[in-house]
Design a protein around this motif. Sequence first.
Motif, mmCIF file in Angstrom:
data_model
loop_
_atom_site.group_PDB
_atom_site.id
_atom_site.type_symbol
_atom_site.label_atom_id
_atom_site.label_comp_id
_atom_site.label_asym_id
_atom_site.label_seq_id
_atom_site.Cartn_x
_atom_site.Cartn_y
_atom_site.Cartn_z
ATOM 1 N N TYR A 20 -32.563 32.770 -0.336
ATOM 2 C CA TYR A 20 -32.150 31.447 0.094
ATOM 3 C C TYR A 20 -32.982 30.186 -0.496
ATOM 4 C CZ TYR A 20 -36.481 31.465 2.474
ATOM 5 O OH TYR A 20 -37.946 31.246 2.866
ATOM 6 N N LYS A 47 -31.276 21.493 4.824
ATOM 7 C CA LYS A 47 -30.447 22.659 4.631
ATOM 8 C C LYS A 47 -30.997 23.980 4.212
ATOM 9 C CE LYS A 47 -25.355 23.337 3.701
ATOM 10 N NZ LYS A 47 -24.166 22.906 2.997
ATOM 11 N N THR A 49 -29.512 27.489 2.450
ATOM 12 C CA THR A 49 -28.182 28.191 2.159
ATOM 13 C C THR A 49 -28.793 29.524 1.795
ATOM 14 O OG1 THR A 49 -27.328 25.983 1.507
ATOM 15 C CG2 THR A 49 -26.364 28.009 0.766
ATOM 16 N N THR A 55 -25.261 29.261 5.981
ATOM 17 C CA THR A 55 -26.359 28.192 6.109
ATOM 18 C C THR A 55 -26.714 27.523 7.665
ATOM 19 O OG1 THR A 55 -24.388 26.317 6.253
ATOM 20 C CG2 THR A 55 -25.015 26.896 4.036
ATOM 21 N N GLU A 57 -29.000 24.166 9.237
ATOM 22 C CA GLU A 57 -29.432 22.543 8.985
ATOM 23 C C GLU A 57 -30.444 21.945 10.053
ATOM 24 O OE1 GLU A 57 -25.704 20.712 6.661
ATOM 25 O OE2 GLU A 57 -26.297 19.777 8.691
#
Length: 194
Positions: A20, A47, A49, A55, A57
């Motif tokens: 990530y 965030k 990802t 994802t 946040e």
Amino acid sequence: MGERCELTVTLSPPNCTDVYIITASGANTAINGNTVTCLAAGAVTVKVTAQSGVTAETSISVIDLAAYEAEVVRLVNAERAKASLPALSAANTLLGEAASVRAKEIIVSFDHTRPDGRAPATAYEDLGGKYTGRFRGLGENIAYGQHTPALVTEAWMNSDGHRQNILKTDYTHIGVGLALDGRGVLYWCQLFYG
């Protein structure tokens, strides 16, 4: 502002080995691995990802403690002006430092007695502060939980004892301190002397 936040990213299921990346948008931030440093006041969206495209946040609200402290001084002096009283000076930096010490202490023990059992005035004296006016002591207002300078000033003005400190004619100086606990709760302290 200026503090580092170490982010913990938990992948699911536990045996997931997905790679990530962390990005941030909004107020100026620096990212180094899982560490986010907020460099300016404002809202930040962080965030995560994953390589798989998943994802997540979270939002961070970054405040400038010095700006909040200065705004409290401005609001207190506005209240004093309404009462035809002279403005309090914030030029005594030791008084501000002592208020910051007390703000951190009230996270540990929300009381007008310091955690070591001494009076609030000793925070100023410990830093080398001397009383130059005719009044030989300090007044203290403390609060916690208010999110803005306007809210904490309103709370103090709606409390008889706190309002008396803000409007006391003997006082000529003010120091304001603000601290944040680990849960994001703000702790406020005002110290006055004259």
